[in-house]
Scaffold this motif. Structure first.
Motif, PDB file in Angstrom:
ATOM      1  N   ALA A 161       0.937  41.150 -19.755  1.00  0.00           N
ATOM      2  CA  ALA A 161      -0.054  40.199 -20.276  1.00  0.00           C
ATOM      3  C   ALA A 161       0.158  38.814 -19.672  1.00  0.00           C
ATOM      4  O   ALA A 161      -0.809  38.114 -19.337  1.00  0.00           O
ATOM      5  CB  ALA A 161       0.027  40.142 -21.798  1.00  0.00           C
ATOM      6  N   LYS A 162       1.411  38.414 -19.530  1.00  0.00           N
ATOM      7  CA  LYS A 162       1.712  37.114 -18.926  1.00  0.00           C
ATOM      8  C   LYS A 162       1.171  37.037 -17.496  1.00  0.00           C
ATOM      9  O   LYS A 162       0.538  36.045 -17.111  1.00  0.00           O
ATOM     10  CB  LYS A 162       3.214  36.858 -18.925  1.00  0.00           C
ATOM     11  CG  LYS A 162       3.625  35.585 -18.200  1.00  0.00           C
ATOM     12  CD  LYS A 162       5.131  35.493 -18.041  1.00  0.00           C
ATOM     13  CE  LYS A 162       5.526  34.216 -17.284  1.00  0.00           C
ATOM     14  NZ  LYS A 162       4.980  34.165 -15.913  1.00  0.00           N
ATOM     15  N   VAL A 163       1.434  38.075 -16.707  1.00  0.00           N
ATOM     16  CA  VAL A 163       0.939  38.084 -15.326  1.00  0.00           C
ATOM     17  C   VAL A 163      -0.585  37.993 -15.316  1.00  0.00           C
ATOM     18  O   VAL A 163      -1.173  37.227 -14.539  1.00  0.00           O
ATOM     19  CB  VAL A 163       1.414  39.348 -14.583  1.00  0.00           C
ATOM     20  CG1 VAL A 163       0.801  39.407 -13.175  1.00  0.00           C
ATOM     21  CG2 VAL A 163       2.937  39.371 -14.480  1.00  0.00           C
ATOM     22  N   ALA A 164      -1.225  38.771 -16.185  1.00  0.00           N
ATOM     23  CA  ALA A 164      -2.693  38.766 -16.230  1.00  0.00           C
ATOM     24  C   ALA A 164      -3.232  37.398 -16.643  1.00  0.00           C
ATOM     25  O   ALA A 164      -4.190  36.892 -16.048  1.00  0.00           O
ATOM     26  CB  ALA A 164      -3.180  39.852 -17.187  1.00  0.00           C
ATOM     27  N   LEU A 165      -2.633  36.787 -17.654  1.00  0.00           N
ATOM     28  CA  LEU A 165      -3.082  35.464 -18.096  1.00  0.00           C
ATOM     29  C   LEU A 165      -2.943  34.431 -16.977  1.00  0.00           C
ATOM     30  O   LEU A 165      -3.847  33.615 -16.751  1.00  0.00           O
ATOM     31  CB  LEU A 165      -2.273  35.024 -19.313  1.00  0.00           C
ATOM     32  CG  LEU A 165      -2.627  35.677 -20.654  1.00  0.00           C
ATOM     33  CD1 LEU A 165      -1.557  35.374 -21.698  1.00  0.00           C
ATOM     34  CD2 LEU A 165      -4.001  35.212 -21.133  1.00  0.00           C
ATOM     35  N   ASP A 166      -1.822  34.462 -16.289  1.00  0.00           N
ATOM     36  CA  ASP A 166      -1.605  33.509 -15.199  1.00  0.00           C
ATOM     37  C   ASP A 166      -2.622  33.699 -14.080  1.00  0.00           C
ATOM     38  O   ASP A 166      -3.146  32.719 -13.526  1.00  0.00           O
ATOM     39  CB  ASP A 166      -0.184  33.649 -14.656  1.00  0.00           C
ATOM     40  CG  ASP A 166       0.868  33.171 -15.643  1.00  0.00           C
ATOM     41  OD1 ASP A 166       0.496  32.494 -16.617  1.00  0.00           O
ATOM     42  OD2 ASP A 166       2.060  33.485 -15.436  1.00  0.00           O
ATOM     43  N   LYS A 167      -2.916  34.951 -13.755  1.00  0.00           N
ATOM     44  CA  LYS A 167      -3.894  35.227 -12.699  1.00  0.00           C
ATOM     45  C   LYS A 167      -5.292  34.772 -13.117  1.00  0.00           C
ATOM     46  O   LYS A 167      -6.043  34.207 -12.312  1.00  0.00           O
ATOM     47  CB  LYS A 167      -3.891  36.718 -12.364  1.00  0.00           C
ATOM     48  CG  LYS A 167      -2.649  37.197 -11.637  1.00  0.00           C
ATOM     49  CD  LYS A 167      -2.601  36.655 -10.219  1.00  0.00           C
ATOM     50  CE  LYS A 167      -1.405  37.208  -9.462  1.00  0.00           C
ATOM     51  NZ  LYS A 167      -1.364  36.703  -8.058  1.00  0.00           N
ATOM     52  N   LEU A 168      -5.636  35.028 -14.352  1.00  0.00           N
ATOM     53  CA  LEU A 168      -6.970  34.638 -14.830  1.00  0.00           C
ATOM     54  C   LEU A 168      -7.131  33.123 -14.856  1.00  0.00           C
ATOM     55  O   LEU A 168      -8.223  32.601 -14.600  1.00  0.00           O
ATOM     56  CB  LEU A 168      -7.216  35.244 -16.211  1.00  0.00           C
ATOM     57  CG  LEU A 168      -7.404  36.773 -16.221  1.00  0.00           C
ATOM     58  CD1 LEU A 168      -7.406  37.307 -17.639  1.00  0.00           C
ATOM     59  CD2 LEU A 168      -8.680  37.171 -15.496  1.00  0.00           C
ATOM     60  N   LYS A 169      -6.069  32.410 -15.165  1.00  0.00           N
ATOM     61  CA  LYS A 169      -6.125  30.946 -15.112  1.00  0.00           C
ATOM     62  C   LYS A 169      -6.386  30.468 -13.687  1.00  0.00           C
ATOM     63  O   LYS A 169      -7.162  29.526 -13.453  1.00  0.00           O
ATOM     64  CB  LYS A 169      -4.818  30.350 -15.633  1.00  0.00           C
ATOM     65  CG  LYS A 169      -4.681  30.384 -17.145  1.00  0.00           C
ATOM     66  CD  LYS A 169      -3.352  29.766 -17.579  1.00  0.00           C
ATOM     67  CE  LYS A 169      -3.192  29.820 -19.085  1.00  0.00           C
ATOM     68  NZ  LYS A 169      -1.883  29.271 -19.520  1.00  0.00           N
ATOM     69  N   GLU A 170      -5.724  31.115 -12.732  1.00  0.00           N
ATOM     70  CA  GLU A 170      -5.919  30.742 -11.326  1.00  0.00           C
ATOM     71  C   GLU A 170      -7.352  31.011 -10.874  1.00  0.00           C
ATOM     72  O   GLU A 170      -7.920  30.245 -10.092  1.00  0.00           O
ATOM     73  CB  GLU A 170      -4.959  31.542 -10.437  1.00  0.00           C
ATOM     74  CG  GLU A 170      -3.491  31.201 -10.592  1.00  0.00           C
ATOM     75  CD  GLU A 170      -2.611  32.128  -9.772  1.00  0.00           C
ATOM     76  OE1 GLU A 170      -3.165  32.866  -8.921  1.00  0.00           O
ATOM     77  OE2 GLU A 170      -1.387  32.132  -9.976  1.00  0.00           O
ATOM     78  N   GLN A 171      -7.941  32.093 -11.372  1.00  0.00           N
ATOM     79  CA  GLN A 171      -9.244  32.532 -10.877  1.00  0.00           C
ATOM     80  C   GLN A 171     -10.403  31.802 -11.531  1.00  0.00           C
ATOM     81  O   GLN A 171     -11.516  31.795 -10.983  1.00  0.00           O
ATOM     82  CB  GLN A 171      -9.371  34.049 -11.077  1.00  0.00           C
ATOM     83  CG  GLN A 171      -8.412  34.834 -10.202  1.00  0.00           C
ATOM     84  CD  GLN A 171      -8.252  36.279 -10.617  1.00  0.00           C
ATOM     85  OE1 GLN A 171      -8.860  36.723 -11.596  1.00  0.00           O
ATOM     86  NE2 GLN A 171      -7.433  37.018  -9.902  1.00  0.00           N
ATOM     87  N   GLY A 172     -10.187  31.205 -12.667  1.00  0.00           N
ATOM     88  CA  GLY A 172     -11.212  30.397 -13.301  1.00  0.00           C
ATOM     89  C   GLY A 172     -12.474  31.166 -13.641  1.00  0.00           C
ATOM     90  O   GLY A 172     -12.454  32.163 -14.361  1.00  0.00           O
ATOM     91  N   ALA A 173     -13.618  30.687 -13.091  1.00  0.00           N
ATOM     92  CA  ALA A 173     -14.924  31.242 -13.461  1.00  0.00           C
ATOM     93  C   ALA A 173     -15.222  32.589 -12.812  1.00  0.00           C
ATOM     94  O   ALA A 173     -16.218  33.226 -13.155  1.00  0.00           O
ATOM     95  CB  ALA A 173     -16.019  30.251 -13.081  1.00  0.00           C
ATOM     96  N   ASN A 174     -14.382  33.037 -11.889  1.00  0.00           N
ATOM     97  CA  ASN A 174     -14.610  34.321 -11.212  1.00  0.00           C
ATOM     98  C   ASN A 174     -13.417  35.248 -11.433  1.00  0.00           C
ATOM     99  O   ASN A 174     -12.667  35.562 -10.502  1.00  0.00           O
ATOM    100  CB  ASN A 174     -14.840  34.102  -9.717  1.00  0.00           C
ATOM    101  CG  ASN A 174     -16.076  33.284  -9.449  1.00  0.00           C
ATOM    102  OD1 ASN A 174     -17.177  33.674  -9.832  1.00  0.00           O
ATOM    103  ND2 ASN A 174     -15.895  32.124  -8.809  1.00  0.00           N
ATOM    104  N   PRO A 175     -13.223  35.715 -12.670  1.00  0.00           N
ATOM    105  CA  PRO A 175     -12.041  36.526 -12.969  1.00  0.00           C
ATOM    106  C   PRO A 175     -12.122  37.923 -12.342  1.00  0.00           C
ATOM    107  O   PRO A 175     -13.194  38.530 -12.267  1.00  0.00           O
ATOM    108  CB  PRO A 175     -12.054  36.613 -14.497  1.00  0.00           C
ATOM    109  CG  PRO A 175     -13.500  36.474 -14.864  1.00  0.00           C
ATOM    110  CD  PRO A 175     -14.076  35.519 -13.863  1.00  0.00           C
ATOM    111  N   ASP A 176     -10.976  38.411 -11.911  1.00  0.00           N
ATOM    112  CA  ASP A 176     -10.870  39.778 -11.405  1.00  0.00           C
ATOM    113  C   ASP A 176     -10.901  40.728 -12.606  1.00  0.00           C
ATOM    114  O   ASP A 176     -10.064  40.617 -13.513  1.00  0.00           O
ATOM    115  CB  ASP A 176      -9.558  39.926 -10.632  1.00  0.00           C
ATOM    116  CG  ASP A 176      -9.391  41.296  -9.988  1.00  0.00           C
ATOM    117  OD1 ASP A 176     -10.061  42.253 -10.419  1.00  0.00           O
ATOM    118  OD2 ASP A 176      -8.574  41.402  -9.052  1.00  0.00           O
TER     119      ASP A 176
END
Length: 600
Positions: A542-557
């Motif tokens: 979950a931590k990895v996913a949250l960090d990635k989603l923060k980086e991706q902003g409005a275009n989440p993977d």
């Protein structure tokens, strides 16, 4: 018809984003040059082999099964099995993680484990033929003489020969102290073995030129019980001094077991009549050598259920998106169709998410443990090797028992998603359920694994191994507990950690008074600790996913969005099972033993 797509994206996530295996490889000279691209390329090709060569044989092999010629004692495997194995050998897959000194490629075990997950999804019964060879290889690599290694390891590494483990006898299963097979010393230094073994997976087949049986037996002067067991190499065909094959040895297949699942693997009844063998290791010390193979097999069995969970999930999802039945209780979700696809129904989603959550956490645990195994074998720092060995020892019974219990739950749920069609053979789901059921039984039943965890791995060393793993969890909780967005994962992880500590102490005190209390609580206890481990890995994912989603902003993977949803499902719907398990573990021995056995 069933389908299978190798889960390469999730494998890459676990290997490179969660566990970061290549960073650890750099600490080990033997693997320092293995980079991300190398790992990904191997698994991509391995996935193609699993999906395109082995998977198409799964259903046909299950229906055809193996055939024994009782006159010659030879076994014919299903159509296509021998040819697929030849491709496996030709592709160098058998040698992936074997020692270069014996023709291996010397790659990390964690890479081989990921490849085997995909093979098990594709066809568990086929995969058992080469899979058991790895355990035989490891046992001989650790305990064989230089001559034995030179004779057998290159052929096991290449896959030209396969291996088995011959433990069980008609009158004894896990209690090996009762075994009766005898080994008589000969003047030339060999031994003649006489006895019978049953339930020998891949014990006879036509896929390789020779089968190397590792057989437990007793010497004439052996003390009774498990301290009187020795280990012997007994090849199907004698091996000449120059490495060529000689005549047939006195070990042959007298029958094949008719089984509920894994029907295309030859589970053999073997008879030894003056079979010639050579001693592995010291007399009466055979269990130590065989445990190398048994522990490798226990990790492998966990991987079997992980593979089945993944492939069952994939097929259940595809069906749930396509099958139309009823309308959602809140109103039509596909008004243009005659009914809604069943994936809109909450309980169908619960079954699918259960399988997905168990698969993804199981994958994380298996990759982590395989990396610990690589450190145990190859890290230059002795302290790291010792700590890694302790962690592998702690996690092995959890992988074997928790993952196989979960595999049974998940495949049953996935069959349920299909409704009546799930019970029909052509859809393939009932085979996954049948195949999954054996994994809870062999290589030591899950009760045996639970006794091993609580009795040997936890209480025997006053919780040292468990505390070391708990320290990792505590450090993660302390580090991430300050994050608001991690509270929904950190708080329940910390809570279950505290409860496991209290439960362990309580059971330890009870065991001092009556050792049978361990037997009364062990199965529930393993499942609680299994959830602790899964909660730890889900919080990390979950931590990895949250960090990635923060980086991706409005275009989440969508991959990370789905990972986060699955993590939330696990903590909300699966982890709470521990509350009832802790209560039943604490209920103790009395409710089980109060009734006189005559009343049963």
């Amino acid at each position: 018809m069933p389908q299978y797509n190798p889960p390469l994206r999730d494998l890459q996530f676990v290997l490179h984003e969660l566990v970061q295996v290549t960073e650890t490889f750099k600490e080990m000279p033997a693997h320092a040059e293995v980079d991300v691209d190398t790992v990904n390329a191997i698994l991509e090709e391995g996935g193609k082999f699993a999906a395109q060569v082995v998977f198409p044989l799964n259903r046909s092999g299950d229906e055809e099964g193996c055939t024994l010629d009782k006159t010659t004692h030879e076994v014919r495997t299903p159509k296509g099995y021998k040819e697929a194995y030849a491709q496996y050998v030709e592709g160098g897959w058998a040698a992936l993680s074997c020692d270069p000194a014996y023709g291996g490629q010397g790659l990390p075990h964690v890479v081989n484990q990921c490849f085997y997950e995909m093979l098990n999804s594709a066809n568990q019964a086929w995969t058992m033929y080469p899979g058991l060879s790895h355990g035989a290889y490891e046992s001989l690599h650790a305990h064989g003489t230089p001559e034995q290694k030179a004779t057998y390891l290159p052929k096991l590494s290449s896959g030209e020969w396969t291996g088995t483990m011959c433990l069980t006898e008609p009158h004894c299963g896990t209690d090996l102290g009762l075994l009766r097979t005898k080994a008589e010393p000969q003047a030339d230094g060999t031994y003649k073995l006489n006895g019978a073994k049953i339930f020998i997976s891949a014990g006879e087949h036509d896929m390789a030129a020779n089968i190397i049986h590792l057989v437990l037996a007793r010497l004439p002067d052996a003390p009774s019980g498990s301290k009187g067991i020795s280990l012997f190499i007994v090849p199907k065909f004698h091996v000449n001094a120059d490495g060529s094959l000689g005549g047939r040895n006195g070990i042959f297949c007298a029958g094949l077991e008719h089984k509920m699942g894994i029907t295309s693997n030859a589970t053999a009844q073997l008879v030894l009549e003056d079979a010639v063998g050579t001693l592995v290791g010291q007399p009466h010390k055979g269990l130590a050598a065989m445990f190398v193979m048994m522990n490798a097999a226990r990790l492998g069995v966990g991987m079997q259920s992980l593979g089945l969970t993944e492939v069952a999930y994939q097929n259940a999802v595809a069906y749930a998106k396509d099958r139309l039945q009823m309308r959602a209780l809140s109103g039509p979700k596909a008004p243009e169709k005659a009914a809604d696809p069943i994936i809109v129904h909450p309980d169908v989603r619960k079954m699918l998410l259960t399988a997905r959550a168990y698969a993804e956490a199981g994958r994380a645990l298996c990759v982590h443990t395989a990396l610990m195994l690589d450190q145990e074998l190859s890290h230059p720092d002795e302290d790291v090797r010792k700590a890694s060995a302790d962690e592998v020892a702690l996690l092995t019974p959890i992988i074997k028992a928790f993952l196989t219990d979960n595999g049974w739950i998940a495949t049953s749920h996935c069959m349920q998603v299909f409704g009546g069609h799930g019970y029909i053979r052509e859809w393939g789901m009932e085979q996954y359920v049948r195949d999954a059921r054996i994994n809870m039984i062999y290589e030591g039943t899950n009760t045996i694994q639970s006794l091993d965890l609580l009795g040997r791995k936890v209480l025997a060393d006053n919780g040292k191994k468990l505390k070391a793993f708990g320290k990792k969890i505590a450090e993660f909780v302390e580090e991430e507990g300050i994050r608001e967005d991690m509270q929904e994962f950190i708080n329940p992880l910390a809570d279950i950690g505290d409860k496991v500590t209290k439960l362990t102490t309580e059971l330890g005190m009870k065991a001092f008074g009556n050792p049978d209390e361990v037997g009364a609580a062990a199965v529930d206890y393993l499942r609680v600790v299994g959830h602790l481990v899964f909660a730890y890995f889900w919080a990390r994912m979950a931590k990895v996913a949250l960090d990635k989603l923060k980086e991706q902003g409005a275009n989440p993977d969508p991959f990370y969005v789905a990972k986060l949803h699955t993590a939330r499902f696990y903590f909300a719907k699966l982890l709470p099972e521990t509350a009832s398990l802790i209560r039943t573990a604490r209920a103790g021995l009395a409710p089980l033993m109060a009734m006189d056995e005559a009343m049963f």
